[in-house]
Enzyme design. Structure first.
Site, PDB file in Angstrom:
ATOM      1  CB  ALA A  58      -4.798  -6.958   3.079  1.00  0.00           C
ATOM      2  CB  CYS A  59      -2.314  -2.067   4.939  1.00  0.00           C
ATOM      3  SG  CYS A  59      -1.700  -1.493   3.330  1.00  0.00           S
ATOM      4  CD  GLN A  60      -4.071  -3.359   0.084  1.00  0.00           C
ATOM      5  OE1 GLN A  60      -4.275  -4.105   1.039  1.00  0.00           O
ATOM      6  NE2 GLN A  60      -3.157  -3.623  -0.835  1.00  0.00           N
ATOM      7  CG  HIS A  79      -6.838  -1.896   8.453  1.00  0.00           C
ATOM      8  ND1 HIS A  79      -7.829  -2.149   9.382  1.00  0.00           N
ATOM      9  CD2 HIS A  79      -6.343  -3.107   8.095  1.00  0.00           C
ATOM     10  CE1 HIS A  79      -7.918  -3.458   9.585  1.00  0.00           C
ATOM     11  NE2 HIS A  79      -7.038  -4.057   8.812  1.00  0.00           N
TER      12      HIS A  79
END
Length: 304
Positions: free
Chosen positions: A71-73, A75
């Site tokens: 998951a990138c959310q 960052h």
């Protein structure tokens, strides 16, 4: 070569691996709709719909290459205000460590936003991978340099069981223009001067006309990627999980279609997407760009 794909989403990493001649034997994601899309397009792959932080890695098939896009959310700068669930999203990266510890594949490739490297626990994450015997080669790559009609800068971390980080030689492809993925004969067009059109949108379009003429694209919200639009002769800006790019043609406009976004992401035209536009855009905006994954995997195999 066999691979597994963690946080597989719609299947960008798996598609890139297939382009590179790699067999993806197992793929997993927590969102049932994304798992179904992946299964529709990769029927030869075993699928799991689960929270990967709770996975039993001993049940996963053996593999040579681990692919992961946690998951990138938690960052990205695009997330806006810090929220409690962002800690949980950032923590998904530790599932990659657990999987690598169990199977110890020869190599792994992790994709995320650039800000992943600014995570407070990024040094600890890297230290864990080093402790497992991996040398890390992080690099920021722009999808446009790999022949797709979109600027999309993402961090790729290549880990190899070697003394020193691997030196990947990546060929730079010619940039593809936005015009190569936009079909002006299709889509649901509406007049630009619509009663519910925001003044900011109208101003953005009018500022762009002197530079780009009657046909161009413009960001539909926010300030990134240029307030005055973008020429069709250059790649689009980043495809996001929400409708981001408006296509302007004279006095009419529409949003980029899911099919056009699919092309700008580098998926094959035959790749099956959800019928619901919102779901398709969400999956595409979160996906790994297949040609970038292809080029990284090909370079990894050439250097091994």
């Amino acid at each position: 070569m066999k691979a597994i794909d963690l946080f597989a989403g719609a299947g960008g990493f798996s598609t890139g691996a297939a382009m590179a001649g790699v067999q993806v034997v197992w793929a997993a994601n927590h969102w049932p709709a994304a798992v179904q899309v992946h299964a529709n397009n990769h029927p030869g792959t075993m699928h799991a719909c689960q929270d990967l932080e709770q996975a039993d890695w001993t049940q996963v098939p053996g593999h040579d290459l681990l692919l992961a896009s946690p998951a990138c959310q938690g960052h990205t700068n695009a997330r806006g205000k810090e929220r409690p669930h962002h800690d949980a999203q950032r923590a998904t990266a530790w599932a990659v460590v657990s999987a690598a510890e169990c199977h110890q594949p020869e190599a792994f490739v992790v994709e995320n936003v650039k800000e992943f490297a600014k995570w407070a626990l990024y040094p600890a994450w890297c230290a864990a991978m080093h402790a497992l015997g991996y040398a890390l080669a992080p690099m920021v790559l722009d999808a446009a340099d790999h022949g797709v009609a979109q600027h999309r800068r993402r961090l790729f971390i290549v880990g190899t069981r070697s003394k020193h980080p691997i030196d990947l030689r990546l060929e730079q492809h010619a940039h593809a223009p936005a015009s190569s993925v936009i079909d002006f004969t299709a889509g649901r067009w509406r007049p630009i001067h619509h009663p519910r059109r925001s003044s900011a949108t109208l101003q953005r379009i009018e500022r762009a006309r002197p530079r780009f003429g009657e046909r161009f694209v413009a960001p539909y919200y926010g300030s990134g990627s240029g307030e005055t639009g973008r020429s069709l002769d250059r790649p689009l800006g980043t495809i996001t999980t929400l409708d981001r790019w408006a296509v302007i043609d004279g006095e009419r406009m529409r949003m980029l279609s899911a099919g056009e976004a699919r092309a700008a992401m580098g998926f094959p035209d035959t790749y099956q997407l959800p019928s619901r536009h919102k779901d398709a855009m969400h999956m595409l905006g979160n996906a790994v760009v297949p040609p970038v994954a292809r080029d990284v995997i090909n370079a990894l195999r050439a250097a091994a």
